[in-house]
Design a protein around this motif. Structure first.
Motif, PDB file in Angstrom:
ATOM      1  N   ARG A 148      87.761  42.443  32.075  1.00  0.00           N
ATOM      2  CA  ARG A 148      87.803  43.757  32.508  1.00  0.00           C
ATOM      3  C   ARG A 148      86.599  44.787  32.442  1.00  0.00           C
ATOM      4  NH1 ARG A 148      92.877  46.325  33.368  1.00  0.00           N
ATOM      5  NH2 ARG A 148      94.627  45.088  32.940  1.00  0.00           N
ATOM      6  N   ILE A 149      85.762  44.344  31.385  1.00  0.00           N
ATOM      7  CA  ILE A 149      84.405  44.900  31.384  1.00  0.00           C
ATOM      8  C   ILE A 149      83.434  44.549  32.674  1.00  0.00           C
ATOM      9  CG2 ILE A 149      82.162  45.126  30.160  1.00  0.00           C
ATOM     10  CD1 ILE A 149      83.891  44.530  27.514  1.00  0.00           C
ATOM     11  N   MET A 150      83.590  43.204  32.949  1.00  0.00           N
ATOM     12  CA  MET A 150      82.866  42.832  34.085  1.00  0.00           C
ATOM     13  C   MET A 150      83.142  43.545  35.488  1.00  0.00           C
ATOM     14  SD  MET A 150      80.860  40.486  33.049  1.00  0.00           S
ATOM     15  CE  MET A 150      80.116  39.805  34.619  1.00  0.00           C
ATOM     16  N   GLU A 185      76.810  41.322  28.101  1.00  0.00           N
ATOM     17  CA  GLU A 185      77.442  40.913  26.790  1.00  0.00           C
ATOM     18  C   GLU A 185      78.662  40.361  27.294  1.00  0.00           C
ATOM     19  OE1 GLU A 185      78.785  42.504  22.620  1.00  0.00           O
ATOM     20  OE2 GLU A 185      77.817  43.893  23.675  1.00  0.00           O
ATOM     21  N   ALA A 186      79.466  40.907  28.005  1.00  0.00           N
ATOM     22  CA  ALA A 186      80.744  40.347  28.448  1.00  0.00           C
ATOM     23  C   ALA A 186      80.795  39.218  29.120  1.00  0.00           C
ATOM     24  CB  ALA A 186      81.547  41.426  29.489  1.00  0.00           C
ATOM     25  N   ALA A 187      79.823  38.640  30.098  1.00  0.00           N
ATOM     26  CA  ALA A 187      79.526  37.523  30.446  1.00  0.00           C
ATOM     27  C   ALA A 187      79.039  36.392  29.524  1.00  0.00           C
ATOM     28  CB  ALA A 187      78.422  37.906  31.712  1.00  0.00           C
ATOM     29  N   LEU A 188      78.313  36.701  28.696  1.00  0.00           N
ATOM     30  CA  LEU A 188      78.003  35.841  27.551  1.00  0.00           C
ATOM     31  C   LEU A 188      79.213  35.295  26.920  1.00  0.00           C
ATOM     32  CD1 LEU A 188      74.696  37.614  26.188  1.00  0.00           C
ATOM     33  CD2 LEU A 188      74.896  35.284  27.354  1.00  0.00           C
ATOM     34  N   HIS A 215      79.522  29.647  36.003  1.00  0.00           N
ATOM     35  CA  HIS A 215      79.602  30.815  36.841  1.00  0.00           C
ATOM     36  C   HIS A 215      79.413  32.107  35.756  1.00  0.00           C
ATOM     37  CE1 HIS A 215      81.237  33.511  39.786  1.00  0.00           C
ATOM     38  NE2 HIS A 215      81.880  34.239  38.958  1.00  0.00           N
ATOM     39  N   ALA A 216      79.930  31.949  34.554  1.00  0.00           N
ATOM     40  CA  ALA A 216      79.678  33.214  33.875  1.00  0.00           C
ATOM     41  C   ALA A 216      78.230  33.355  33.345  1.00  0.00           C
ATOM     42  CB  ALA A 216      80.650  32.941  32.508  1.00  0.00           C
ATOM     43  N   ALA A 248      75.839  36.435  33.820  1.00  0.00           N
ATOM     44  CA  ALA A 248      75.044  37.064  32.925  1.00  0.00           C
ATOM     45  C   ALA A 248      73.378  37.235  33.305  1.00  0.00           C
ATOM     46  CB  ALA A 248      75.036  36.182  31.653  1.00  0.00           C
ATOM     47  N   ARG A 249      73.141  36.030  33.999  1.00  0.00           N
ATOM     48  CA  ARG A 249      71.491  36.084  34.305  1.00  0.00           C
ATOM     49  C   ARG A 249      71.499  37.415  35.488  1.00  0.00           C
ATOM     50  NH1 ARG A 249      71.405  30.133  34.964  1.00  0.00           N
ATOM     51  NH2 ARG A 249      70.142  29.535  33.098  1.00  0.00           N
TER      52      ARG A 249
END
Length: 482
Positions: free
Chosen positions: A117-119, A131-134, A151-152, A156-157
């Motif tokens: 949801r954050i993403m 941070e969410a992707a990490l 993919h995450a 994040a990158r």
């Protein structure tokens, strides 16, 4: 994998602009000092803490969580959420805090929903998305979804490249290396009977680290340009970990020293996870004495034991250690437990990946338990009542409040405090998702958009179009023909 290291580093980087001394203590692996620098927030009045109240309370709660004081951390997170400046910030902070707490408690579905949801929240900053992707990469790796973890990391990158603090980009690269090394260890010949990870290997051939790439990473990881002490120490630990699994005796002798350098709090989950990773490396490298010593040092008492008891690698290692000790009957029993858990994990816990846009499967996502997880138990019943009755166009907040025997005002205040939105806003969001779900259904009849919307309680065409575009960034007709 020692996910607590990434949680700690993310906490420090997020707080660095407002709490530089706290951040520096985290970066130097001085856990006690980090806690001491924000401990005053535990007793301070939110108003007296000033403009940094939310950041201080977040940092305090993170420090408590790292020490496994989970109830105190949860109370601190609730206080932090009470001082959020606006609904958007509250929504993001609530998702972030619930996500990390759920991940620590092995509630991976809830954690994943929160971070996803954050993403996809338009109000999220580049740092919050990083941070969410990490966190998603950590979760997907743990569940054996290596393509999803890759993919995450890519997400994040991308987010880290847009963040103000460039330490986020460095943290992403450390995690990418860490995941590669963890796979190298678990796919080593010495662990060829680890059914779960061998199944992951068969399902993720593209994730298999190439020997040359791994060798290059190991040559550079310990001496790499790591800005932070904790990053450098963790990189050195990873180097010894991988070398130990490859059979390097010098690395095996250095491994306990590298672990001690991280200064992780004793008898905490994060400390236990590091010991488990080292245990796996020792097994992979064939170091039976080190394996036995590491296994013996794992704390099997108290809360830590409960947190790691179902850890699949620990179950696997327990059977191997029993066999090494000549305890044949015990080894068979432990292997049976491990096999059952591995099969269960492969069948049920390795989640099927849906499209990254959570709105694409709106009906299922509307019932995702991340919202319920952010509400107190009594008000969780209100949310479930909304979900169960969302198809009734006459559903009102008064009806929901009456169902749990509270006033409408109490219901509104609790939803806004916990979710950053009112019950009526949530009802509107779920109804819009219901409309979208029908419009995306290839088997739907040729009913007009307004006919579909009216079944979900929308009577105003202009209101429908405005809210639909705001939520999904397209018009209903674009949804149909897209």
């Amino acid at each position: 994998m020692v996910s607590g290291i990434y949680f700690a580093l993310a906490s420090g980087i997020a707080a660095r602009a407002h709490l530089p001394r706290y951040a520096q203590a985290v970066f130097e692996a001085d856990w006690q000092q980090a806690y001491a620098l924000v401990a005053d927030a535990a007793d301070g009045d939110e108003r007296q803490l000033g403009v940094t109240a939310m950041v201080r309370l977040q940092a305090l709660s993170d420090a408590l969580a790292l020490r496994d004081l989970d109830e105190e951390a949860e109370q601190g997170y609730a206080r932090a959420q009470r001082v959020c400046r606006d609904a958007e910030q509250l929504r993001l902070v609530s998702c972030r805090n619930t996500g990390w707490q759920a991940f620590k408690r092995n509630r991976t579905s809830l954690a994943r929903n929160c971070f996803t949801r954050i993403m996809h929240d338009d109000a999220a900053s580049a740092a919050e998305r990083t941070e969410a992707a990490l966190a998603l990469a950590l979760i997907d790796h743990q569940l054996g979804h290596q393509r999803a973890a890759e993919h995450a990391i890519a997400q994040a990158r991308n987010s880290a490249a847009m963040a103000d603090d460039k330490l986020w980009a460095e943290l992403v690269e450390l995690l990418a290396l860490d995941i590669g090394i963890q796979l190298t260890i678990r796919w080593s010949p010495g662990l060829a009977d680890h059914v779960f990870w061998q199944s992951v290997r068969a399902a993720s051939p593209s994730s298999l680290p190439q020997d040359a790439a791994v060798a290059a990473s190991l040559r550079g990881i310990a001496s790499g340009p790591w800005t932070l002490t904790l990053m450098a120490r963790h990189a050195s630990y990873l180097t010894e970990l991988a070398a130990t699994a490859a059979g390097d005796g010098d690395a095996a002798r250095m491994l306990p020293t590298r672990m001690d350098a991280l200064s992780l709090p004793e008898r905490t989950v994060v400390h236990a996870h590091m010991r488990i990773d080292s245990l796996m490396a020792a097994l992979g490298g064939g170091f039976s004495l080190l394996t036995d010593r590491l296994y013996s040092t794992l704390d099997k008492r108290g809360d830590t034991a409960g947190a790691v008891r179902g850890h699949l690698d620990l179950l696997y290692a327990s059977g191997k250690v029993a066999a090494l000790r000549g305890q044949v009957a015990s080894a068979l029993d432990l292997w049976m437990i491990y096999s059952q858990e591995a099969l269960h994990r492969l069948r049920t816990e390795v989640i099927s990946m849906r499209a990254q846009d959570p709105r694409a499967d709106s009906a299922a996502q509307a019932r995702a338990d991340d919202i319920a997880g952010r509400l107190p138990a009594k008000y969780r019943r209100a949310y479930l009542y909304i979900v169960e009755n969302i198809g009734h166009s006459t559903l009102t907040t008064r009806e929901v409040a009456a169902h749990i025997d509270v006033t409408e005002r109490a219901l509104q205040m609790e939803f806004k405090r916990s979710l950053g939105m009112s019950p009526s806003a949530l009802i509107r969001q779920l109804r819009l998702e219901g409309v979208r779900g029908e419009l995306l259904d290839d088997t739907r009849t040729q009913a007009t958009v307004l006919d579909t919307a009216s079944r979900w309680g929308f009577t105003s065409r202009s209101s429908l179009l405005k809210n639909y575009r705001r939520q999904f960034h397209e018009s209903p007709s674009e949804t149909i023909h897209g």
